[in-house]
Design an enzyme around this catalytic site. Structure first.
Site, PDB file in Angstrom:
ATOM      1  N   VAL A  80      -1.439 -30.075  27.464  1.00 25.84           N
ATOM      2  CA  VAL A  80      -1.013 -29.116  26.468  1.00 25.84           C
ATOM      3  C   VAL A  80       0.228 -28.198  27.151  1.00 25.84           C
ATOM      4  CG1 VAL A  80      -3.419 -28.841  25.499  1.00 25.84           C
ATOM      5  CG2 VAL A  80      -3.040 -27.477  27.280  1.00 25.84           C
ATOM      6  N   SER A  81       0.737 -27.626  26.288  1.00 28.61           N
ATOM      7  CA  SER A  81       2.036 -27.162  26.684  1.00 28.61           C
ATOM      8  C   SER A  81       1.862 -25.477  27.279  1.00 28.61           C
ATOM      9  CB  SER A  81       2.908 -26.774  25.585  1.00 28.61           C
ATOM     10  OG  SER A  81       3.372 -28.148  24.766  1.00 28.61           O
ATOM     11  N   SER A  82       0.580 -25.004  26.990  1.00 30.35           N
ATOM     12  CA  SER A  82       0.564 -23.530  27.901  1.00 30.35           C
ATOM     13  C   SER A  82      -0.975 -23.547  28.081  1.00 30.35           C
ATOM     14  CB  SER A  82       1.068 -22.434  26.974  1.00 30.35           C
ATOM     15  OG  SER A  82       0.108 -22.539  25.564  1.00 30.35           O
TER      16      SER A  82
END
Length: 191
Positions: free
Chosen positions: A9-11
């Site tokens: 996931v990106s964050s």
């Protein structure tokens, strides 16, 4: 021969549960599920992926939920899959139903990779347009300045005296590496 599942996931705020459920559906042991919470735009900044790629061997299988979780641009995607193919590792993307052991599978991978990159570029363009409009309306002020943690001076002094390491200060104050070094630089510029 083992099967691994790569989740990204990106964050740190984003949730990995949906992808973890997919890994469970394939009965993949927890120690073979690799979870990374970082932007996909730069492969060099993805230590979990790099570690995983180094451990895979001939006959292993790597499963991802979708191509966009594995790579965000076509060049990186093709490079990663070529590395896997050269090692004799099977790559499977569930969403796109891709099998890279066939020429058709590699062709489809390239097409889907280009689409994933296009999607990322569109998101970036929309974000920039939104920021430009917000600036015109006086609503966008940029990033908030970095605030020093409550006990920064104490730990900074201890670090300079050599009684504690910088990495320990990062852990204690729950700072990212980049934030820590920005704080050190700002602190030293003030003196």
């Amino acid at each position: 021969m083992k099967t691994c599942f790569y989740i990204r996931v990106s964050s740190k705020e984003q949730n990995t549960i949906r992808q973890e459920v997919k890994a469970k559906e394939f009965n993949i042991p927890k120690e073979q599920v690799f979870i990374e919470k970082v932007s996909g735009k730069n492969i060099a900044d993805r230590p979990v992926l790099n570690n995983l790629m180094a451990t895979l061997k001939t006959g292993d299988k790597l499963i991802v939920d979708s191509i966009s979780r594995f790579a965000r641009n076509t060049k990186d995607l093709i490079g990663l899959v070529e590395d896997l193919n050269n090692k004799g590792v099977i790559f499977v993307s569930l969403k796109e139903a891709i099998d890279t052991t066939t020429p058709t599978g590699m062709f489809m991978l390239t097409i889907f990779g280009a689409v994933a990159q296009l999607e990322r570029d569109y998101i970036k363009d929309r974000q920039m347009e939104g920021i430009a409009i917000a600036k015109e309306e006086g609503k966008f002020k940029g990033r908030k300045p970095i605030e020093y943690p409550k006990q920064w001076d104490k730990y900074y002094k201890m670090m300079k005296e050599g009684t504690i390491k910088g990495i320990d200060v990062m852990r204690i104050l729950e700072l990212k590496k980049t934030t820590f070094y920005k704080l050190v630089k700002l602190h030293e510029q003030k003196q």
